[in-house]
Design an enzyme around this catalytic site. Structure first.
Site, mmCIF file in Angstrom:
data_model
loop_
_atom_site.group_PDB
_atom_site.id
_atom_site.type_symbol
_atom_site.label_atom_id
_atom_site.label_comp_id
_atom_site.label_asym_id
_atom_site.label_seq_id
_atom_site.Cartn_x
_atom_site.Cartn_y
_atom_site.Cartn_z
ATOM 1 N N SER A 215 74.499 62.016 45.297
ATOM 2 C CA SER A 215 75.698 62.590 45.896
ATOM 3 C C SER A 215 75.605 62.593 47.410
ATOM 4 C CB SER A 215 75.882 64.030 45.401
ATOM 5 O OG SER A 215 76.870 64.709 46.150
ATOM 6 N N TYR B 269 73.286 72.468 44.140
ATOM 7 C CA TYR B 269 73.721 71.171 43.614
ATOM 8 C C TYR B 269 73.097 70.034 44.427
ATOM 9 C CZ TYR B 269 76.747 67.134 42.824
ATOM 10 O OH TYR B 269 77.214 65.860 42.553
#
Length: 346
Positions: free
Chosen positions: A127, A152
């Site tokens: 990501s 995350y």
């Protein structure tokens, strides 16, 4: 070729599965269909790809090691594309354990299965969140990413480190893809553009954080899929020029590589909202708020290395991509298209 796609009922997973099924690959889908967002949307995505005779589906959780191993042993997997993960920056502040179970334990099970089944190539989703506190633009895979600002992001950085370890110890060819704000039809309802669309249509106020002073490298789903497809038959090879004194984080002496995959054209959040309003034909009620914990002000992908490796170059503009999304949204949710909206001109 048998390709395992985890997260097959997810946004990217469904679109990628459909593209590869149309190309006559045999796709094995794996997804736990959790309720992080509306399950009906996941089932509807799944319905699109289960129509194909060359698709096999396992409804199971990556944290279930036996289920993962059974899938690998039953299906003679050649390539793995790991897209399953617990997504969302803000939710990771509320429920960090969900990210450990899915993104760390689940990914460990995938790596172990790849190790023991002689997988030719593991492609996995990282990501743009890994860039965390970095401010140098554009974000480059040659930059250090040691300061994540959300759980995350930390789990995605951990995935890259874990992948390198398996490439080093066991020779598993691994490619990490740092996705930059993917959007489009059948997208994730927890993403800002999706929730903005619902609230604008419903006449509700949209919350715009950091007072709108944000930029995102919004990337249309078809461009993301094209980039992944081009990488499938290009497993990384050891970089013989890799310098241990000045190490490049994106490659290695092991069969390991990390790429950015984005639009390479950051868009101001307010310009994005204006374009969304234009295609909806409705002006949004807006509330401007401070920056939220875990957010970053801007993202901007340097995609030169992916372009050199595969010829990847995004082709979908924000205007075109948002029009396609709005058209799909109206159809999927059966929004009354006969009602004449307020015309917005910019």
């Amino acid at each position: 070729m048998n390709i395992l796609i985890t997260g097959a009922a997810g946004f990217v997973g469904m679109h990628l599965s459909k593209r590869l099924l149309d190309l006559n690959y045999h796709i094995v889908g794996f997804d736990n269909i959790n309720d992080y967002y509306e399950v009906k949307l996941k089932r509807d995505r799944l319905d699109i790809i289960t129509r194909y005779s060359n698709f096999t589906f396992y409804e199971a959780d990556l944290a279930d090691q036996k289920a993962v191993n059974d899938c690998f042993q039953n299906e003679n997997i050649d390539v793995v594309i790991n897209l399953a993960a617990q997504p969302g920056v803000r939710y990771s502040l509320e429920n960090p354990q969900a990210y450990i179970n899915s993104n760390i334990l689940g990914f460990t099970n995938i790596l172990e299965a790849c190790r023991h089944n002689e997988i030719k190539h593991l492609i996995y989703a990282s990501s743009s969140s890994v860039y965390g506190a970095n401010v140098k633009m554009p974000f480059s895979t040659s930059d250090a990413v040691d300061h994540p600002v959300s759980i995350y992001a930390a789990t995605k950085k951990s995935n890259e480190l874990m992948a390198h370890t398996y490439s080093h110890l066991f020779g598993v060819p691994t490619t990490g893809l740092r996705f930059f704000t993917v959007y489009g039809p059948y997208g994730r309802p927890d993403m800002a553009y999706y929730s903005f669309t619902k609230k604008i249509i419903d006449g509700e106020t949209i919350k715009i954080f950091n007072n709108g002073d944000m930029e995102r490298d919004f990337t249309y789903i078809d461009d993301i899929v094209e980039g992944i497809v081009r990488l499938i038959d290009q497993p990384p090879k050891p970089n013989n020029d890799w310098d241990r004194v000045n190490p490049d984080p994106s490659s290695s002496y092991a069969p390991y590589k990390v790429y950015n995959i984005g639009n390479n054209k950051p868009v101001r959040l307010m310009d994005f909202i204006n374009t969304l309003e234009k295609h909806l034909g409705i002006e949004a009620n807006k509330e401007f708020l401070p920056m939220q914990p875990g957010d970053v002000q801007a993202t901007f992908a340097d995609i030169d290395d992916l372009n050199k490796a595969t010829g990847f170059k995004p082709t979908t503009s924000i205007d075109e991509g948002l029009k396609k999304f709005v058209d799909w949204y109206r159809q999927y949710y059966q929004i009354n298209t006969d009602k004449k909206p307020t015309v917005i001109t910019r």
